[in-house]
Design a protein around this motif. Structure first.
Motif, PDB file in Angstrom:
ATOM      1  N   PRO A 162      67.220 -37.061  19.856  1.00 39.47           N
ATOM      2  CA  PRO A 162      68.166 -38.096  19.414  1.00 39.47           C
ATOM      3  C   PRO A 162      67.663 -38.944  18.254  1.00 39.47           C
ATOM      4  CG  PRO A 162      67.952 -38.079  21.815  1.00 39.47           C
ATOM      5  CD  PRO A 162      66.867 -37.202  21.285  1.00 39.47           C
ATOM      6  N   LYS A 163      66.365 -38.914  17.961  1.00 35.75           N
ATOM      7  CA  LYS A 163      65.809 -39.718  16.876  1.00 35.75           C
ATOM      8  C   LYS A 163      65.588 -38.903  15.601  1.00 35.75           C
ATOM      9  CE  LYS A 163      63.521 -43.055  19.900  1.00 35.75           C
ATOM     10  NZ  LYS A 163      62.231 -43.718  20.242  1.00 35.75           N
ATOM     11  N   PHE A 164      66.184 -37.730  15.531  1.00 31.67           N
ATOM     12  CA  PHE A 164      66.015 -36.817  14.396  1.00 31.67           C
ATOM     13  C   PHE A 164      66.977 -37.256  13.290  1.00 31.67           C
ATOM     14  CE2 PHE A 164      65.794 -31.978  13.324  1.00 31.67           C
ATOM     15  CZ  PHE A 164      65.233 -32.290  12.104  1.00 31.67           C
ATOM     16  N   ALA A 165      66.493 -38.082  12.354  1.00 28.63           N
ATOM     17  CA  ALA A 165      67.361 -38.683  11.325  1.00 28.63           C
ATOM     18  C   ALA A 165      68.020 -37.633  10.446  1.00 28.63           C
ATOM     19  CB  ALA A 165      66.552 -39.659  10.478  1.00 28.63           C
ATOM     20  N   ASP A 166      67.296 -36.555  10.111  1.00 28.38           N
ATOM     21  CA  ASP A 166      67.864 -35.528   9.233  1.00 28.38           C
ATOM     22  C   ASP A 166      69.097 -34.876   9.856  1.00 28.38           C
ATOM     23  OD1 ASP A 166      65.733 -36.184   7.716  1.00 28.38           O
ATOM     24  OD2 ASP A 166      64.803 -34.200   7.682  1.00 28.38           O
ATOM     25  N   ALA A 167      69.069 -34.677  11.176  1.00 28.06           N
ATOM     26  CA  ALA A 167      70.217 -34.072  11.854  1.00 28.06           C
ATOM     27  C   ALA A 167      71.424 -35.011  11.810  1.00 28.06           C
ATOM     28  CB  ALA A 167      69.857 -33.727  13.299  1.00 28.06           C
ATOM     29  N   TRP A 168      71.195 -36.306  12.004  1.00 27.16           N
ATOM     30  CA  TRP A 168      72.295 -37.280  11.910  1.00 27.16           C
ATOM     31  C   TRP A 168      72.870 -37.299  10.495  1.00 27.16           C
ATOM     32  CZ3 TRP A 168      74.429 -40.297  15.799  1.00 27.16           C
ATOM     33  CH2 TRP A 168      73.776 -40.276  17.039  1.00 27.16           C
ATOM     34  N   ALA A 169      71.998 -37.241   9.500  1.00 27.52           N
ATOM     35  CA  ALA A 169      72.473 -37.227   8.114  1.00 27.52           C
ATOM     36  C   ALA A 169      73.236 -35.943   7.811  1.00 27.52           C
ATOM     37  CB  ALA A 169      71.282 -37.375   7.161  1.00 27.52           C
ATOM     38  N   GLY A 170      72.763 -34.804   8.347  1.00 25.81           N
ATOM     39  CA  GLY A 170      73.470 -33.547   8.145  1.00 25.81           C
ATOM     40  C   GLY A 170      74.865 -33.587   8.733  1.00 25.81           C
ATOM     41  N   LEU A 171      74.994 -34.130   9.954  1.00 26.95           N
ATOM     42  CA  LEU A 171      76.314 -34.234  10.579  1.00 26.95           C
ATOM     43  C   LEU A 171      77.201 -35.209   9.806  1.00 26.95           C
ATOM     44  CD1 LEU A 171      78.114 -33.325  12.880  1.00 26.95           C
ATOM     45  CD2 LEU A 171      77.184 -35.181  14.286  1.00 26.95           C
ATOM     46  N   ALA A 172      76.607 -36.264   9.247  1.00 25.22           N
ATOM     47  CA  ALA A 172      77.387 -37.197   8.424  1.00 25.22           C
ATOM     48  C   ALA A 172      77.957 -36.481   7.205  1.00 25.22           C
ATOM     49  CB  ALA A 172      76.512 -38.369   7.996  1.00 25.22           C
ATOM     50  N   SER A 173      77.167 -35.607   6.576  1.00 28.79           N
ATOM     51  CA  SER A 173      77.650 -34.842   5.419  1.00 28.79           C
ATOM     52  C   SER A 173      78.793 -33.917   5.804  1.00 28.79           C
ATOM     53  CB  SER A 173      76.502 -34.031   4.814  1.00 28.79           C
ATOM     54  OG  SER A 173      75.532 -34.865   4.236  1.00 28.79           O
ATOM     55  N   VAL A 174      78.628 -33.213   6.922  1.00 27.41           N
ATOM     56  CA  VAL A 174      79.683 -32.310   7.389  1.00 27.41           C
ATOM     57  C   VAL A 174      80.967 -33.090   7.656  1.00 27.41           C
ATOM     58  CG1 VAL A 174      80.387 -30.755   9.239  1.00 27.41           C
ATOM     59  CG2 VAL A 174      78.056 -30.645   8.348  1.00 27.41           C
ATOM     60  N   THR A 175      80.832 -34.224   8.338  1.00 29.58           N
ATOM     61  CA  THR A 175      82.013 -35.027   8.689  1.00 29.58           C
ATOM     62  C   THR A 175      82.716 -35.530   7.429  1.00 29.58           C
ATOM     63  OG1 THR A 175      80.884 -35.718  10.720  1.00 29.58           O
ATOM     64  CG2 THR A 175      82.800 -36.998  10.035  1.00 29.58           C
ATOM     65  N   MET A 176      81.945 -35.933   6.415  1.00 28.96           N
ATOM     66  CA  MET A 176      82.552 -36.391   5.164  1.00 28.96           C
ATOM     67  C   MET A 176      83.297 -35.251   4.471  1.00 28.96           C
ATOM     68  SD  MET A 176      80.692 -37.991   1.801  1.00 28.96           S
ATOM     69  CE  MET A 176      79.986 -36.384   1.380  1.00 28.96           C
ATOM     70  N   LEU A 177      82.697 -34.053   4.458  1.00 27.16           N
ATOM     71  CA  LEU A 177      83.367 -32.910   3.838  1.00 27.16           C
ATOM     72  C   LEU A 177      84.639 -32.541   4.591  1.00 27.16           C
ATOM     73  CD1 LEU A 177      80.274 -30.667   3.028  1.00 27.16           C
ATOM     74  CD2 LEU A 177      81.712 -31.887   1.388  1.00 27.16           C
ATOM     75  N   LEU A 178      84.592 -32.624   5.908  1.00 26.27           N
ATOM     76  CA  LEU A 178      85.782 -32.317   6.706  1.00 26.27           C
ATOM     77  C   LEU A 178      86.874 -33.361   6.501  1.00 26.27           C
ATOM     78  CD1 LEU A 178      84.111 -31.106  10.033  1.00 26.27           C
ATOM     79  CD2 LEU A 178      85.294 -29.701   8.334  1.00 26.27           C
ATOM     80  N   ALA A 179      86.490 -34.597   6.216  1.00 28.34           N
ATOM     81  CA  ALA A 179      87.490 -35.645   5.951  1.00 28.34           C
ATOM     82  C   ALA A 179      88.238 -35.382   4.654  1.00 28.34           C
ATOM     83  CB  ALA A 179      86.803 -37.013   5.912  1.00 28.34           C
ATOM     84  N   ASP A 180      87.612 -34.608   3.745  1.00 28.52           N
ATOM     85  CA  ASP A 180      88.262 -34.274   2.474  1.00 28.52           C
ATOM     86  C   ASP A 180      89.251 -33.122   2.619  1.00 28.52           C
ATOM     87  OD1 ASP A 180      86.933 -36.199   1.012  1.00 28.52           O
ATOM     88  OD2 ASP A 180      85.241 -34.891   0.545  1.00 28.52           O
ATOM     89  N   ARG A 181      89.199 -32.411   3.755  1.00 28.15           N
ATOM     90  CA  ARG A 181      90.051 -31.230   3.917  1.00 28.15           C
ATOM     91  C   ARG A 181      91.501 -31.627   4.198  1.00 28.15           C
ATOM     92  NH1 ARG A 181      86.539 -26.560   3.923  1.00 28.15           N
ATOM     93  NH2 ARG A 181      84.768 -27.463   2.804  1.00 28.15           N
TER      94      ARG A 181
END
Length: 486
Positions: A382-401
């Motif tokens: 749960p403290k893996f910052a890179d994974a949280w940032a990766g999911l944030a990127s995916v979510t932002m890209l999906l919001a553009d769809r």
């Protein structure tokens, strides 16, 4: 001041590869930085800057000098920014403060200077170098086995002469007892070693999973227009990427002088660098495509472990590097606890690498799979910052769809949590900048976050593109073109 492209270290450094500056130890050959015995992760370029400063402590090194230490003989446009970032990251690793420096001092309009005493392993204290700092060995506690100078004693008395035989008998008994205890300890140690060797023979696979693997990447064989410089830049980048893998220790890229040509040179290089695995490669440029072939070689017997082949445009080299990182991680089965890697779980790191690869594809199916992978990594750590940032990127890209499969507020919340876990997470700051620009219409905040992302990771082209788009919207075209050029 001499050029650092072919660094000439202080003569006191020539017969030692390890220096220390309390509480840190640095290996000039491998580029490894240790804090009280614990390895700290440094990127290849940052370790080169530290090595250059440590080899000439007390002397001011200009940015041009440091450029030659990082990119010897290379025409590099924006090296000033890269060096500023390298020094900033070094200060972060050393817990140093630019305003009240303990280690790295900024000399305005001149460069940088290492401003504390540096100790060279196994050397007597030396006279201060030009610049006023001394190179001296690290302090060691007095060795009780080495007698010091005898203190003045008064003449023996009659009572003392009578007591001497009794003291001698007691000392002889004590010496015999110490010898008996020492012999018992040695026998116990021998038994333990014998048992350990027997256990090691029966559990070789377990030991292989726990012990770190030392990896070296010598220069690639090259062919085609511009291949030599492109291949060397890629090798430096790949060294940094593999250094973050769990249980992987990377030899510094500058420790190698040439590509091995035969089995004998592989064995010689392995012996010299104390390597477990060599990654031998060729890099060819043909018709605008880069063709990369890598072979993993076990150095103990020069045997083949695996081969990989990659093809892509120069712009796809970053994605190829990420794929190689995943392939090496999987093939070498690096399952131990990471050395300063972004996650404390090897399984979480493996899931993150899969998610990052899917993220680069940008298709709907790939983004859904990336979401699953990043969430798996977050569940495992749960403290893996890179994974949280990766999911944030995916979510932002999906919001553009169209229709959207994610929301900007959700992406912002994920990115904010990633920044809370790791304030230096460039991807999370980039997401916050894009959300501020596209959803919140807060251009000041967008520029702040995107500039921070560029500062933290100047090699990520897309961050420059996003910042250029924002600057273009504001009519600041000269600044926008500068970001495009970078």
């Amino acid at each position: 001041m001499s050029s650092l492209g072919s660094p000439v270290p202080d003569s006191r450094m020539r017969d030692s590869r390890v220096v220390s500056f309390s509480p840190f130890t640095f290996d000039l050959e491998s580029g490894e930085l240790l804090l009280r015995g614990r390895k700290l992760f440094l990127q290849e370029q940052h370790s080169r800057v530290l090595a250059a400063l440590l080899q000439q402590p007390g002397r001011v090194l200009s940015r041009e000098d440091l450029k030659e230490a990082i990119w010897p003989g290379v025409a590099f446009v924006d090296y000033q920014h890269a060096i500023n970032k390298a020094v900033s990251q070094l200060r972060k690793a050393l817990n140093d403060n630019s305003r009240m420096p303990r280690f790295i001092e900024t000399i305005p309009k001149r460069g940088y200077r290492f401003c504390t005493e540096v100790h060279v392993a196994g050397r007597e204290p030396s006279a201060p170098a030009a610049g006023g700092l001394a190179l001296a060995p690290a302090a060691e506690p007095p060795n009780p086995a080495v007698p010091g100078p005898a203190a003045p004693q008064a003449g023996p008395t009659a009572q003392g002469r009578e007591a001497a035989p009794r003291r001698a008998r007691r000392l002889g008994t004590a010496r015999n007892m110490r010898r008996f205890v020492a012999a018992s300890v040695l026998l116990a140690m021998a038994a333990a070693v014998a048992g350990g060797l027997a256990w090691r023979r029966h559990s070789h696979r377990l030991a292989a999973a726990v012990l770190p693997v030392t990896i070296g990447i010598p220069p690639f064989e090259t062919s085609g227009p511009g291949a030599t410089q492109m291949a060397e830049n890629f090798r430096l980048d790949l060294t940094d990427a593999l250094a973050a893998l769990p249980e992987a220790r990377l030899r510094a890229a500058h420790a190698f002088t040439g590509a091995p040509r035969d089995e004998q040179s592989v064995r010689g290089m392995a012996l010299q660098q104390r390597l477990d695995v060599l990654i031998v490669g060729s890099f060819a440029v043909e018709n605008g495509l880069c063709r990369l072939t890598l072979e993993l070689v076990r150095t103990t017997d020069s045997s083949h472990i695996a081969s990989f082949h990659y093809t892509g445009t120069p712009r796809q080299l970053r994605a190829i590097r990420d794929t190689i990182q995943r392939d090496v991680f999987t093939r070498l089965k690096l399952n131990g606890a990471p050395h300063a890697a972004p996650s404390s779980s090897a399984q979480a790191y493996a899931a993150y690498l899969r998610g990052r690869e899917h993220l680069t594809e940008r298709t709907d199916d790939a983004l859904r799979q990336a979401t699953t992978d990043f969430k798996a990594a977050m569940t495992l750590d749960p403290k893996f910052a890179d994974a949280w940032a990766g999911l944030a990127s995916v979510t932002m890209l999906l919001a553009d769809r169209d229709p959207p499969a994610g929301t900007y507020p959700e992406a912002k919340a994920l990115a904010l949590h990633a920044v809370e876990l790791d304030p230096s997470q460039a991807q999370a700051h980039a997401v916050l900048g894009c959300v501020a620009m596209s959803h919140d219409w807060n251009r000041a905040e967008a520029e702040k976050q995107l500039r921070l992302a560029v500062q933290l990771d100047p090699d990520e082209a897309v961050y420059h593109v996003w910042l250029a788009a924002l600057l273009g919207l504001e009519g600041r075209f000269d600044e926008a073109f500068l970001q495009v050029d970078q």
